[in-house]
Design a protein around this motif. Structure first.
Motif, PDB file in Angstrom:
ATOM      1  N   ALA A  79       5.150  20.338  -9.165  1.00 39.56           N
ATOM      2  CA  ALA A  79       3.809  19.942  -9.600  1.00 39.56           C
ATOM      3  C   ALA A  79       3.743  19.655 -11.086  1.00 39.56           C
ATOM      4  CB  ALA A  79       2.805  21.038  -9.255  1.00 39.56           C
ATOM      5  N   TYR A  80       4.664  20.224 -11.866  1.00 39.10           N
ATOM      6  CA  TYR A  80       4.688  19.992 -13.312  1.00 39.10           C
ATOM      7  C   TYR A  80       5.493  18.750 -13.668  1.00 39.10           C
ATOM      8  CZ  TYR A  80       3.542  24.959 -12.932  1.00 39.10           C
ATOM      9  OH  TYR A  80       2.981  26.156 -12.578  1.00 39.10           O
ATOM     10  N   ALA A  81       6.460  18.407 -12.838  1.00 40.59           N
ATOM     11  CA  ALA A  81       7.299  17.221 -13.037  1.00 40.59           C
ATOM     12  C   ALA A  81       7.364  16.493 -11.699  1.00 40.59           C
ATOM     13  CB  ALA A  81       8.695  17.611 -13.505  1.00 40.59           C
ATOM     14  N   PRO A  82       6.334  15.714 -11.368  1.00 39.04           N
ATOM     15  CA  PRO A  82       6.197  15.130 -10.030  1.00 39.04           C
ATOM     16  C   PRO A  82       7.013  13.862  -9.847  1.00 39.04           C
ATOM     17  CG  PRO A  82       4.325  14.546 -11.379  1.00 39.04           C
ATOM     18  CD  PRO A  82       5.187  15.445 -12.227  1.00 39.04           C
ATOM     19  N   ALA A  83       6.871  13.285  -8.658  1.00 42.55           N
ATOM     20  CA  ALA A  83       7.582  12.058  -8.305  1.00 42.55           C
ATOM     21  C   ALA A  83       6.605  11.049  -7.736  1.00 42.55           C
ATOM     22  CB  ALA A  83       8.689  12.353  -7.295  1.00 42.55           C
ATOM     23  N   LEU A  84       7.000   9.796  -7.828  1.00 41.55           N
ATOM     24  CA  LEU A  84       6.262   8.697  -7.227  1.00 41.55           C
ATOM     25  C   LEU A  84       7.282   7.829  -6.491  1.00 41.55           C
ATOM     26  CD1 LEU A  84       3.486   7.254  -7.002  1.00 41.55           C
ATOM     27  CD2 LEU A  84       4.123   5.936  -9.018  1.00 41.55           C
ATOM     28  N   LEU A  85       7.033   7.545  -5.215  1.00 38.67           N
ATOM     29  CA  LEU A  85       7.981   6.810  -4.390  1.00 38.67           C
ATOM     30  C   LEU A  85       7.584   5.353  -4.263  1.00 38.67           C
ATOM     31  CD1 LEU A  85       8.460   9.414  -1.497  1.00 38.67           C
ATOM     32  CD2 LEU A  85       9.597   9.310  -3.722  1.00 38.67           C
ATOM     33  N   VAL A  86       8.586   4.494  -4.191  1.00 40.51           N
ATOM     34  CA  VAL A  86       8.374   3.062  -4.007  1.00 40.51           C
ATOM     35  C   VAL A  86       9.063   2.638  -2.719  1.00 40.51           C
ATOM     36  CG1 VAL A  86       8.793   0.762  -4.926  1.00 40.51           C
ATOM     37  CG2 VAL A  86       8.260   2.638  -6.486  1.00 40.51           C
ATOM     38  N   GLY A  87       8.302   2.065  -1.782  1.00 41.10           N
ATOM     39  CA  GLY A  87       8.895   1.621  -0.525  1.00 41.10           C
ATOM     40  C   GLY A  87       8.266   2.291   0.670  1.00 41.10           C
ATOM     41  N   ARG A  88       9.089   2.621   1.657  1.00 38.42           N
ATOM     42  CA  ARG A  88       8.588   3.233   2.879  1.00 38.42           C
ATOM     43  C   ARG A  88       8.155   4.674   2.610  1.00 38.42           C
ATOM     44  NH1 ARG A  88      12.380   6.769   4.851  1.00 38.42           N
ATOM     45  NH2 ARG A  88      14.455   6.610   3.928  1.00 38.42           N
ATOM     46  N   VAL A  89       7.454   5.246   3.559  1.00 33.01           N
ATOM     47  CA  VAL A  89       6.970   6.609   3.409  1.00 33.01           C
ATOM     48  C   VAL A  89       7.917   7.561   4.137  1.00 33.01           C
ATOM     49  CG1 VAL A  89       5.045   8.179   3.795  1.00 33.01           C
ATOM     50  CG2 VAL A  89       4.603   5.760   3.357  1.00 33.01           C
ATOM     51  N   PRO A  90       8.700   8.378   3.416  1.00 31.72           N
ATOM     52  CA  PRO A  90       9.584   9.343   4.088  1.00 31.72           C
ATOM     53  C   PRO A  90       8.764  10.381   4.851  1.00 31.72           C
ATOM     54  CG  PRO A  90      10.164   9.053   1.768  1.00 31.72           C
ATOM     55  CD  PRO A  90       8.827   8.413   1.968  1.00 31.72           C
ATOM     56  N   ASP A  91       9.368  10.921   5.900  1.00 32.00           N
ATOM     57  CA  ASP A  91       8.672  11.927   6.702  1.00 32.00           C
ATOM     58  C   ASP A  91       8.342  13.146   5.851  1.00 32.00           C
ATOM     59  OD1 ASP A  91       8.938  10.280   8.868  1.00 32.00           O
ATOM     60  OD2 ASP A  91      10.784  11.232   9.593  1.00 32.00           O
ATOM     61  N   TRP A 104       1.809  -4.237 -10.056  1.00 29.65           N
ATOM     62  CA  TRP A 104       1.952  -3.537 -11.326  1.00 29.65           C
ATOM     63  C   TRP A 104       0.762  -2.638 -11.637  1.00 29.65           C
ATOM     64  CZ3 TRP A 104      -1.295  -5.064 -15.524  1.00 29.65           C
ATOM     65  CH2 TRP A 104      -2.056  -6.200 -15.286  1.00 29.65           C
ATOM     66  N   MET A 105      -0.483  -3.100 -11.377  1.00 28.98           N
ATOM     67  CA  MET A 105      -1.638  -2.277 -11.711  1.00 28.98           C
ATOM     68  C   MET A 105      -1.741  -1.084 -10.775  1.00 28.98           C
ATOM     69  SD  MET A 105      -3.941  -1.575 -13.771  1.00 28.98           S
ATOM     70  CE  MET A 105      -3.608  -2.998 -14.796  1.00 28.98           C
ATOM     71  N   LYS A 106      -1.412  -1.273  -9.499  1.00 30.01           N
ATOM     72  CA  LYS A 106      -1.423  -0.151  -8.564  1.00 30.01           C
ATOM     73  C   LYS A 106      -0.399   0.895  -8.986  1.00 30.01           C
ATOM     74  CE  LYS A 106      -2.527   1.998  -4.729  1.00 30.01           C
ATOM     75  NZ  LYS A 106      -3.846   2.628  -4.563  1.00 30.01           N
ATOM     76  N   LEU A 107       0.763   0.443  -9.434  1.00 29.41           N
ATOM     77  CA  LEU A 107       1.794   1.364  -9.893  1.00 29.41           C
ATOM     78  C   LEU A 107       1.305   2.171 -11.086  1.00 29.41           C
ATOM     79  CD1 LEU A 107       4.691   2.462  -9.887  1.00 29.41           C
ATOM     80  CD2 LEU A 107       5.360   0.452 -11.222  1.00 29.41           C
ATOM     81  N   PHE A 108       0.702   1.515 -12.072  1.00 33.80           N
ATOM     82  CA  PHE A 108       0.205   2.226 -13.248  1.00 33.80           C
ATOM     83  C   PHE A 108      -0.905   3.202 -12.879  1.00 33.80           C
ATOM     84  CE2 PHE A 108       1.484  -1.592 -16.069  1.00 33.80           C
ATOM     85  CZ  PHE A 108       2.793  -1.130 -16.090  1.00 33.80           C
ATOM     86  N   GLU A 109      -1.786   2.785 -11.969  1.00 34.68           N
ATOM     87  CA  GLU A 109      -2.885   3.661 -11.565  1.00 34.68           C
ATOM     88  C   GLU A 109      -2.367   4.931 -10.904  1.00 34.68           C
ATOM     89  OE1 GLU A 109      -5.292   1.251  -9.076  1.00 34.68           O
ATOM     90  OE2 GLU A 109      -6.326   0.248 -10.740  1.00 34.68           O
ATOM     91  N   LEU A 110      -1.389   4.768  -9.997  1.00 35.88           N
ATOM     92  CA  LEU A 110      -0.854   5.952  -9.319  1.00 35.88           C
ATOM     93  C   LEU A 110      -0.066   6.839 -10.285  1.00 35.88           C
ATOM     94  CD1 LEU A 110       0.271   4.823  -5.753  1.00 35.88           C
ATOM     95  CD2 LEU A 110      -1.530   6.411  -6.375  1.00 35.88           C
ATOM     96  N   LEU A 111       0.652   6.235 -11.222  1.00 32.51           N
ATOM     97  CA  LEU A 111       1.354   7.032 -12.235  1.00 32.51           C
ATOM     98  C   LEU A 111       0.357   7.838 -13.053  1.00 32.51           C
ATOM     99  CD1 LEU A 111       4.191   4.718 -13.599  1.00 32.51           C
ATOM    100  CD2 LEU A 111       4.482   7.004 -12.609  1.00 32.51           C
ATOM    101  N   ASP A 112      -0.729   7.205 -13.469  1.00 29.84           N
ATOM    102  CA  ASP A 112      -1.745   7.909 -14.252  1.00 29.84           C
ATOM    103  C   ASP A 112      -2.337   9.070 -13.458  1.00 29.84           C
ATOM    104  OD1 ASP A 112      -1.336   6.155 -16.308  1.00 29.84           O
ATOM    105  OD2 ASP A 112      -3.175   4.999 -15.987  1.00 29.84           O
ATOM    106  N   GLN A 113      -2.656   8.816 -12.193  1.00 29.21           N
ATOM    107  CA  GLN A 113      -3.237   9.870 -11.361  1.00 29.21           C
ATOM    108  C   GLN A 113      -2.251  11.020 -11.161  1.00 29.21           C
ATOM    109  OE1 GLN A 113      -4.438   7.880  -7.750  1.00 29.21           O
ATOM    110  NE2 GLN A 113      -5.832   6.506  -8.832  1.00 29.21           N
ATOM    111  N   THR A 114      -0.986  10.665 -10.944  1.00 28.53           N
ATOM    112  CA  THR A 114       0.045  11.683 -10.736  1.00 28.53           C
ATOM    113  C   THR A 114       0.233  12.531 -11.983  1.00 28.53           C
ATOM    114  OG1 THR A 114       1.187  10.255  -9.140  1.00 28.53           O
ATOM    115  CG2 THR A 114       2.467  12.046 -10.116  1.00 28.53           C
ATOM    116  N   MET A 115       0.273  11.887 -13.152  1.00 31.40           N
ATOM    117  CA  MET A 115       0.461  12.636 -14.389  1.00 31.40           C
ATOM    118  C   MET A 115      -0.777  13.435 -14.757  1.00 31.40           C
ATOM    119  SD  MET A 115       3.504  12.518 -15.175  1.00 31.40           S
ATOM    120  CE  MET A 115       3.103  13.694 -16.467  1.00 31.40           C
TER     121      MET A 115
END
Length: 289
Positions: A79-91, A104-115
């Protein structure tokens, strides 16, 4: 997160996060790295590790590559050092996913939310364990006595003016232009826009058509008839996109005419056409779409 940032009228304080890419080819990494360099002027900016001792704040993983997922497991994200995946959704993956092709904007938005979620978790840790985290320091306890990495915000590459009487449209354009190293100003009416264009050299002006007082056509004519500003690219924005409306824009001297709501691909193509500093990256992103 981005909506909140976009509504601020003052330039946000930069916070630098170290992002490690896993499971991508060297070509993909090069393209992504060039895209992330555009975040240098955003409130949250992302950069690759500068050396082997710099620990990642967030991991970006190619979920379609088993090697990338294996590397992620070795990093032990949390939770302190999270991940963001690109592609299919692993189980049963707990991490958010950006589908391909990458927007690109969706990627930045999700990165911002994750951080933002990670910062919330970090803020709840005892100060004795990590010390006060200011957004620029290393995140690990073993690094808490190390000096924070130097952050130098890059100088703006080009100046852009957005003219629209709608606060919603100004906020939308702010969020869409934020990833690029532009010096962006805003005006709410045509009279202010003409004065700003005369006082400062802009590479490109995004100009609303329907405004109280001086409308966009009049503003465009004023800008294009002045020798000091005629070389400035004028891109008109309007919900009216009939052939007649586009003809009026062309007659007024505009260089391009975009309908509202502005599509991401159209805006990227326009940026690539009129703003040379972002041309290579904008067109590269479009090519991957």
């Amino acid at each position: 997160m981005n909506q909140t940032l976009a509504q601020q009228d003052t330039k946000p304080h930069n916070q630098r996060f170290v992002l490690e890419m896993l499971g991508f080819s060297e070509t993909e990494k090069a393209l992504l790295a060039s895209t992330f360099r555009l975040t240098g002027r955003r409130a949250f900016c992302y950069a690759e590790p500068t050396g082997p001792t710099e620990r990642a704040d967030v991991y970006l993983v190619n979920a379609d590559n088993p090697s990338g997922l294996q590397q992620l497991q070795q990093r032990v994200p949390n939770a302190y050092a999270p991940a963001l995946l690109v592609g299919r959704v692993p189980d049963a993956s707990p991490w958010p996913v950006v589908e391909k092709p990458i927007r690109w904007m969706k990627l930045f938005e999700l990165l911002d939310q994750t951080m933002l979620a990670a910062l919330t978790m970090r803020s709840g840790r005892p100060a004795s364990a990590e010390g006060q985290w200011d957004g620029r320091s290393f995140r690990r306890a073993v690094d808490r006595h190390a000096p924070p990495p130097e952050f130098l915000a890059p100088a703006p590459a080009e100046s852009v003016l957005v003219v629209d009487d709608s606060a919603t449209v100004r906020a939308f354009m702010r969020s869409r232009l934020a990833p690029f190293r532009f010096d962006v100003d805003y005006a709410e009416n045509g009279e202010a826009a003409v004065g700003m264009a005369q006082a400062k050299r802009y590479t490109c002006i995004f100009l609303d058509v329907v405004m109280p007082g001086m409308d966009g056509y009049q503003v465009c004519k004023r800008i294009k008839s002045d020798p000091a500003t005629r070389e400035t690219a004028v891109v008109m924005l309007s919900s009216k996109s009939s052939p007649f409306d586009k003809f009026r824009g062309s007659w007024a001297g505009c260089d391009a005419y975009l309908g509202k709501p502005v599509g991401e691909d159209e805006l990227l193509a326009t940026i690539g056409r009129f703003l040379p500093s972002a041309r290579r990256v904008a067109l590269s992103i479009l090519a991957r779409a």
